[in-house]
Design a protein around this motif. Structure first.
Motif, mmCIF file in Angstrom:
data_model
loop_
_atom_site.group_PDB
_atom_site.id
_atom_site.type_symbol
_atom_site.label_atom_id
_atom_site.label_comp_id
_atom_site.label_asym_id
_atom_site.label_seq_id
_atom_site.Cartn_x
_atom_site.Cartn_y
_atom_site.Cartn_z
ATOM 1 N N LEU A 24 -7.835 -7.380 -23.298
ATOM 2 C CA LEU A 24 -7.578 -8.146 -24.519
ATOM 3 C C LEU A 24 -7.183 -9.581 -24.177
ATOM 4 O O LEU A 24 -7.598 -10.532 -24.855
ATOM 5 C CB LEU A 24 -6.461 -7.466 -25.324
ATOM 6 C CG LEU A 24 -6.123 -8.091 -26.681
ATOM 7 C CD1 LEU A 24 -7.326 -7.998 -27.625
ATOM 8 C CD2 LEU A 24 -4.914 -7.401 -27.295
ATOM 9 N N ASN A 25 -6.419 -9.726 -23.106
ATOM 10 C CA ASN A 25 -6.016 -11.061 -22.666
ATOM 11 C C ASN A 25 -7.218 -11.873 -22.205
ATOM 12 O O ASN A 25 -7.293 -13.089 -22.424
ATOM 13 C CB ASN A 25 -4.979 -10.939 -21.544
ATOM 14 C CG ASN A 25 -4.484 -12.296 -21.074
ATOM 15 O OD1 ASN A 25 -3.996 -13.089 -21.873
ATOM 16 N ND2 ASN A 25 -4.612 -12.560 -19.784
ATOM 17 N N LEU A 26 -8.186 -11.203 -21.546
ATOM 18 C CA LEU A 26 -9.402 -11.904 -21.120
ATOM 19 C C LEU A 26 -10.167 -12.452 -22.326
ATOM 20 O O LEU A 26 -10.746 -13.547 -22.278
ATOM 21 C CB LEU A 26 -10.314 -10.954 -20.338
ATOM 22 C CG LEU A 26 -9.910 -10.594 -18.904
ATOM 23 C CD1 LEU A 26 -10.923 -9.626 -18.317
ATOM 24 C CD2 LEU A 26 -9.809 -11.844 -18.035
ATOM 25 N N THR A 27 -10.157 -11.694 -23.411
ATOM 26 C CA THR A 27 -10.905 -12.090 -24.602
ATOM 27 C C THR A 27 -10.192 -13.175 -25.399
ATOM 28 O O THR A 27 -10.784 -14.180 -25.784
ATOM 29 C CB THR A 27 -11.139 -10.863 -25.508
ATOM 30 O OG1 THR A 27 -11.802 -9.844 -24.747
ATOM 31 C CG2 THR A 27 -11.992 -11.246 -26.710
ATOM 32 N N LEU A 28 -8.903 -12.977 -25.617
ATOM 33 C CA LEU A 28 -8.152 -13.900 -26.497
ATOM 34 C C LEU A 28 -7.412 -14.987 -25.733
ATOM 35 O O LEU A 28 -6.938 -15.947 -26.340
ATOM 36 C CB LEU A 28 -7.157 -13.098 -27.343
ATOM 37 C CG LEU A 28 -7.775 -12.006 -28.218
ATOM 38 C CD1 LEU A 28 -6.691 -11.264 -28.981
ATOM 39 C CD2 LEU A 28 -8.802 -12.601 -29.190
ATOM 40 N N THR A 33 -5.051 -15.401 -16.661
ATOM 41 C CA THR A 33 -5.336 -14.087 -16.071
ATOM 42 C C THR A 33 -4.685 -13.941 -14.698
ATOM 43 O O THR A 33 -4.439 -12.822 -14.250
ATOM 44 C CB THR A 33 -6.849 -13.876 -15.932
ATOM 45 O OG1 THR A 33 -7.416 -14.961 -15.186
ATOM 46 C CG2 THR A 33 -7.505 -13.794 -17.284
ATOM 47 N N THR A 34 -4.389 -15.059 -14.003
ATOM 48 C CA THR A 34 -3.725 -14.976 -12.708
ATOM 49 C C THR A 34 -2.281 -14.509 -12.858
ATOM 50 O O THR A 34 -1.692 -13.971 -11.927
ATOM 51 C CB THR A 34 -3.744 -16.335 -11.993
ATOM 52 O OG1 THR A 34 -3.100 -17.320 -12.828
ATOM 53 C CG2 THR A 34 -5.162 -16.772 -11.703
ATOM 54 N N LEU A 35 -1.700 -14.730 -14.051
ATOM 55 C CA LEU A 35 -0.330 -14.314 -14.305
ATOM 56 C C LEU A 35 -0.265 -12.911 -14.896
ATOM 57 O O LEU A 35 0.806 -12.317 -14.972
ATOM 58 C CB LEU A 35 0.360 -15.307 -15.245
ATOM 59 C CG LEU A 35 0.497 -16.742 -14.722
ATOM 60 C CD1 LEU A 35 1.149 -17.621 -15.768
ATOM 61 C CD2 LEU A 35 1.303 -16.762 -13.425
ATOM 62 N N PHE A 36 -1.397 -12.406 -15.352
ATOM 63 C CA PHE A 36 -1.441 -11.053 -15.913
ATOM 64 C C PHE A 36 -2.631 -10.331 -15.295
ATOM 65 O O PHE A 36 -3.708 -10.268 -15.870
ATOM 66 C CB PHE A 36 -1.567 -11.098 -17.442
ATOM 67 C CG PHE A 36 -1.273 -9.770 -18.075
ATOM 68 C CD1 PHE A 36 0.019 -9.449 -18.462
ATOM 69 C CD2 PHE A 36 -2.268 -8.819 -18.260
ATOM 70 C CE1 PHE A 36 0.299 -8.226 -19.039
ATOM 71 C CE2 PHE A 36 -1.994 -7.588 -18.832
ATOM 72 C CZ PHE A 36 -0.702 -7.295 -19.230
ATOM 73 N N PRO A 37 -2.450 -9.780 -14.089
ATOM 74 C CA PRO A 37 -3.574 -9.183 -13.363
ATOM 75 C C PRO A 37 -3.960 -7.809 -13.886
ATOM 76 O O PRO A 37 -3.215 -7.175 -14.629
ATOM 77 C CB PRO A 37 -3.027 -9.084 -11.932
ATOM 78 C CG PRO A 37 -1.563 -8.898 -12.129
ATOM 79 C CD PRO A 37 -1.199 -9.722 -13.335
ATOM 80 N N SER A 38 -5.127 -7.371 -13.463
ATOM 81 C CA SER A 38 -5.602 -6.029 -13.794
ATOM 82 C C SER A 38 -4.959 -5.014 -12.859
ATOM 83 O O SER A 38 -4.735 -5.296 -11.678
ATOM 84 C CB SER A 38 -7.122 -5.971 -13.646
ATOM 85 O OG SER A 38 -7.573 -4.633 -13.624
ATOM 86 N N PRO A 39 -4.659 -3.802 -13.338
ATOM 87 C CA PRO A 39 -4.101 -2.770 -12.450
ATOM 88 C C PRO A 39 -5.061 -2.399 -11.331
ATOM 89 O O PRO A 39 -4.635 -2.058 -10.227
ATOM 90 C CB PRO A 39 -3.847 -1.589 -13.390
ATOM 91 C CG PRO A 39 -4.733 -1.827 -14.562
ATOM 92 C CD PRO A 39 -4.789 -3.315 -14.716
ATOM 93 N N PHE A 40 -6.363 -2.490 -11.612
ATOM 94 C CA PHE A 40 -7.349 -2.154 -10.586
ATOM 95 C C PHE A 40 -7.401 -3.221 -9.495
ATOM 96 O O PHE A 40 -7.699 -2.930 -8.344
ATOM 97 C CB PHE A 40 -8.722 -1.950 -11.222
ATOM 98 C CG PHE A 40 -8.739 -0.807 -12.199
ATOM 99 C CD1 PHE A 40 -8.701 0.504 -11.758
ATOM 100 C CD2 PHE A 40 -8.762 -1.042 -13.559
ATOM 101 C CE1 PHE A 40 -8.696 1.566 -12.649
ATOM 102 C CE2 PHE A 40 -8.752 0.014 -14.468
ATOM 103 C CZ PHE A 40 -8.722 1.321 -14.009
ATOM 104 N N GLY A 41 -7.073 -4.469 -9.863
ATOM 105 C CA GLY A 41 -6.959 -5.522 -8.850
ATOM 106 C C GLY A 41 -5.816 -5.243 -7.899
ATOM 107 O O GLY A 41 -5.919 -5.477 -6.676
#
Length: 255
Positions: A24-28, A33-41
């Motif tokens: 959702l963060n990627l979209t909006l 995104t560097t401050l809110f990474p993906s769990p898979f990353g």
């Protein structure tokens, strides 16, 4: 449903929610995104850090080595101090006051002094781990010995136990449940002191965490936080819980 399955399901749901918020963060674009990474990353960084670069494996080994030494020293010193405070009224009224005062001082504030005394390095961090765990072990050992049932002590004396024999063969075994609580607290405070010390010191998970922050590698930051949390869970459930069940069963408290 077993306890393990419930926990696995719970953490799976948490990861799904985390990934959903990331998408959702990627979209909006609420935040970078560097401050809110993906769990898979973070999982990828875990794999690379352990099996490719070896950075996380080395850092974890260093941290476990430090906490192992510091924790054992805290248990030994805390147990000895607890016995002294419990058996001597003079020591309890004097040294006991100092222990209570030191218990209220966060161990991390001793790090600058430790760095000067030990010229930096791992010894300074082990020192604050010892300070972090010793006082809780001391106070719990003291209370455990003081709370031994008087009837048990009188019965032991009628059987010929006295002096150090009474302490080692009767009072200390009876205070093991309280000592276990002290050991658990000593581990928790020591582990936190370790992480705080490594943030300002050298080597270990804490220093690696700061280096990752400096390079804005948030995936690595999250992966280190996961390692710290999982290590805590492993020690709690696979070590302390098992010991606690045996102690409770031995003393007739098991349900």
């Amino acid at each position: 449903m077993t306890t393990v399955l419930r926990r696995l399901l719970f953490f799976t749901v948490l990861i799904v929610i985390w990934e959903s918020i990331y998408r959702l963060n990627l979209t909006l674009e609420f935040r970078s995104t560097t401050l809110f990474p993906s769990p898979f990353g973070a999982i990828v960084q875990l794999y690379k850090g352990f099996f490719e670069t070896g950075i996380l494996a080395t850092a974890l080994f260093t941290s476990l080595q430090r906490i192992g030494i510091g924790f054992v020293l805290a248990l030994i010193i805390g147990t000895v101090l607890g016995i002294i405070l419990a058996r001597s009224k003079f020591a309890d009224e004097t040294l006991g006051s100092l222990v209570i005062a030191l218990q209220s001082v966060p161990s991390i504030v001793w790090l600058p002094i430790a760095l000067i005394i030990f010229q930096g390095g791992g010894t300074a961090i082990i020192f604050i781990i010892v300070l972090g765990g010793t006082w809780s072990m001391t106070m719990n050992m003291r209370m455990g010995l003081k709370n031994v049932q008087p009837l048990l002590i009188r019965a032991a004396r009628t059987m010929g136990y006295k002096g150090s024999e009474l302490v080692w063969k009767v009072m200390i075994p009876a205070s093991i449940p309280s000592a276990l609580t002290g050991a658990r607290l000593a581990w928790a405070f020591g582990w936190r002191a370790l992480m705080a010390g490594e943030l300002l010191g050298t080597g270990g998970l804490g220093r690696t965490l700061m280096d990752a922050k400096d390079f804005y590698n948030m995936d690595l930051v999250i992966s280190i936080i996961i390692i710290i949390a999982i290590t805590g869970l492993i020690i709690e459930y696979l070590v302390f819980n098992k010991i606690e069940k045996r102690v409770l069963a031995r003393w007739g408290y098991a349900k």
